[in-house]
Write a protein that holds these residues in place. Structure first.
Motif, mmCIF file in Angstrom:
data_model
loop_
_atom_site.group_PDB
_atom_site.id
_atom_site.type_symbol
_atom_site.label_atom_id
_atom_site.label_comp_id
_atom_site.label_asym_id
_atom_site.label_seq_id
_atom_site.Cartn_x
_atom_site.Cartn_y
_atom_site.Cartn_z
ATOM 1 N N ALA A 5 -1.612 2.277 -7.770
ATOM 2 C CA ALA A 5 -2.091 3.354 -6.896
ATOM 3 C C ALA A 5 -0.951 4.287 -6.509
ATOM 4 O O ALA A 5 -1.108 5.510 -6.535
ATOM 5 C CB ALA A 5 -2.753 2.775 -5.655
ATOM 6 N N ARG A 6 0.199 3.708 -6.156
ATOM 7 C CA ARG A 6 1.357 4.538 -5.794
ATOM 8 C C ARG A 6 1.783 5.398 -6.980
ATOM 9 O O ARG A 6 2.065 6.584 -6.827
ATOM 10 C CB ARG A 6 2.538 3.660 -5.374
ATOM 11 N N ALA A 7 1.849 4.790 -8.152
ATOM 12 C CA ALA A 7 2.324 5.496 -9.345
ATOM 13 C C ALA A 7 1.409 6.641 -9.747
ATOM 14 O O ALA A 7 1.867 7.653 -10.277
ATOM 15 C CB ALA A 7 2.468 4.511 -10.508
ATOM 16 N N LEU A 12 -6.317 4.463 -1.590
ATOM 17 C CA LEU A 12 -7.093 3.234 -1.532
ATOM 18 C C LEU A 12 -7.915 3.136 -0.256
ATOM 19 O O LEU A 12 -7.564 3.725 0.766
ATOM 20 C CB LEU A 12 -6.156 2.023 -1.615
ATOM 21 N N VAL A 13 -8.992 2.361 -0.339
ATOM 22 C CA VAL A 13 -9.845 2.058 0.799
ATOM 23 C C VAL A 13 -10.179 0.574 0.732
ATOM 24 O O VAL A 13 -10.519 0.069 -0.333
ATOM 25 C CB VAL A 13 -11.156 2.876 0.764
ATOM 26 N N VAL A 14 -10.072 -0.124 1.855
ATOM 27 C CA VAL A 14 -10.535 -1.509 1.918
ATOM 28 C C VAL A 14 -12.044 -1.442 2.152
ATOM 29 O O VAL A 14 -12.510 -0.894 3.141
ATOM 30 C CB VAL A 14 -9.839 -2.304 3.039
ATOM 31 N N ASP A 40 2.300 -1.244 2.140
ATOM 32 C CA ASP A 40 3.187 -1.221 3.300
ATOM 33 C C ASP A 40 2.370 -0.772 4.518
ATOM 34 O O ASP A 40 1.190 -0.453 4.404
ATOM 35 C CB ASP A 40 4.415 -0.338 3.056
ATOM 36 N N GLU A 41 2.981 -0.761 5.687
ATOM 37 C CA GLU A 41 2.225 -0.492 6.915
ATOM 38 C C GLU A 41 1.563 0.886 6.934
ATOM 39 O O GLU A 41 0.436 1.029 7.405
ATOM 40 C CB GLU A 41 3.103 -0.682 8.149
ATOM 41 N N ASP A 42 2.238 1.909 6.419
ATOM 42 C CA ASP A 42 1.622 3.246 6.355
ATOM 43 C C ASP A 42 0.425 3.243 5.411
ATOM 44 O O ASP A 42 -0.613 3.847 5.699
ATOM 45 C CB ASP A 42 2.639 4.295 5.903
ATOM 46 N N GLU A 43 0.563 2.554 4.295
ATOM 47 C CA GLU A 43 -0.530 2.473 3.330
ATOM 48 C C GLU A 43 -1.694 1.647 3.875
ATOM 49 O O GLU A 43 -2.856 1.958 3.610
ATOM 50 C CB GLU A 43 -0.028 1.880 2.018
#
Length: 67
Positions: A5-7, A12-14, A40-43
């Protein structure tokens, strides 16, 4: 999944894919799932708060954007 996803710049959504009230999860569990996916926390915040609300806002139009 988080790395891909980062790349690619994917957001994303849970999502519980709930088919009834018993399948819903609270924010604490949703955050746990997101952390477990390597966010990470921001994500985590984006996947459990920001991104879902953006989807709702797009789907409902301006009437819910001020909530």
């Amino acid at each position: 999944m988080a790395r891909v996803a980062r790349a690619t710049g994917a957001r994303l959504v849970v999502n519980t894919d709930a088919h009834g009230p018993a399948n819903l999860v609270d924010q604490g569990f949703a955050r746990l799932v997101a952390r477990g996916a390597g966010l990470d926390e921001d994500e985590v915040y984006a996947a459990t708060v920001t991104n879902p609300w953006e989807i709702v806002a797009r789907a409902t139009g301006p009437r819910l954007q001020s909530i």
